[in-house]
Motif scaffolding. Structure first.
Motif, short mmCIF file in Angstrom:
data_model
loop_
_atom_site.label_atom_id
_atom_site.label_comp_id
_atom_site.label_asym_id
_atom_site.label_seq_id
_atom_site.Cartn_x
_atom_site.Cartn_y
_atom_site.Cartn_z
N ASP A 27 0.82 -1.20 0.00
CA ASP A 27 0.00 0.00 0.00
C ASP A 27 0.86 1.26 0.00
O ASP A 27 0.41 2.31 -0.44
CB ASP A 27 -0.92 0.03 1.23
N ASP A 30 1.35 2.72 -3.46
CA ASP A 30 0.16 3.12 -4.19
C ASP A 30 -0.21 4.56 -3.82
O ASP A 30 -0.49 4.85 -2.65
CB ASP A 30 -0.99 2.17 -3.83
N LYS A 32 -2.90 6.20 -4.33
CA LYS A 32 -4.25 6.31 -3.79
C LYS A 32 -4.27 5.97 -2.30
O LYS A 32 -4.94 6.63 -1.50
CB LYS A 32 -5.19 5.36 -4.54
N ALA A 33 -3.53 4.94 -1.90
CA ALA A 33 -3.48 4.55 -0.50
C ALA A 33 -2.80 5.62 0.34
O ALA A 33 -3.21 5.89 1.48
CB ALA A 33 -2.76 3.22 -0.34
N ASN A 35 -2.71 8.89 -0.34
CA ASN A 35 -3.64 10.01 -0.22
C ASN A 35 -4.75 9.69 0.77
O ASN A 35 -5.16 10.55 1.55
CB ASN A 35 -4.23 10.36 -1.58
N GLN A 36 -5.25 8.46 0.76
CA GLN A 36 -6.30 8.06 1.71
C GLN A 36 -5.77 8.13 3.15
O GLN A 36 -6.46 8.60 4.05
CB GLN A 36 -6.79 6.64 1.39
N ARG A 39 -5.63 11.73 4.20
CA ARG A 39 -6.96 12.27 4.48
C ARG A 39 -7.49 11.77 5.82
O ARG A 39 -8.20 12.49 6.51
CB ARG A 39 -7.93 11.90 3.36
#
Length: 148
Positions: A27, A30, A32-33, A35-36, A39
């Motif tokens: 992860d 990645d 996206k991971a 950024n998640q 957040r």
């Protein structure tokens, strides 16, 4: 005793604990991971790698190779040898006879024009590999004429 208000709900005062799932190593690559995770408030440390997959020469690769053993054995820090006047003049003379510019000679031997300029100005620390390339391109003997 039954409650007076039949539509009223009772409150549950038991605490509810939510656990975040830990990040896995795959992860971390990645975006996206990452950024998640940012957040959600997790502490994330990212490092930007510049020129990571490129084919560019680094500054360390283009720096002249210095014999570190000689520097370690020296009692005092000595200045590194520069290109002698004879070598400078031999490079200039052979290049002019072949009607080449410094940029053309640099391109021919796979070096930057600034390297040729430093050799002709006497500012370069002699590198045997570069001198060998110049010898082949210009047809002149250059090595063995290095001043100290």
């Amino acid at each position: 005793m039954p409650s007076r208000n039949p539509g009223a709900m009772s409150q549950d005062w038991e605490p509810i604990v939510l656990h975040k799932r830990p990040l896995k190593s795959h992860d971390l690559r990645d975006p996206k991971a990452i950024n998640q995770a940012l957040r959600s408030g997790a502490q994330v440390q990212t490092i930007k790698k510049h020129d990571g997959g490129s084919n560019k020469k680094s500054a360390a690769a283009t720096a002249p190779v210095v014999n570190t053993r000689k520097l370690d054995e020296a009692e005092e820090p000595a200045a590194l040898g520069k290109v002698s006047v004879e070598v400078r003049q031999a490079i200039q003379k052979a290049r002019i006879e072949k009607k080449m510019s410094q940029a053309e000679l640099g391109k021919l031997i796979n070096e930057r024009p600034q390297v040729i300029q430093e050799y002709e100005n006497g500012k370069a620390v002699p590198n045997q590999a570069v001198l060998a390339k110049m010898e082949r391109a210009l047809g002149v003997k250059l090595r063995g004429k290095i001043s100290k």
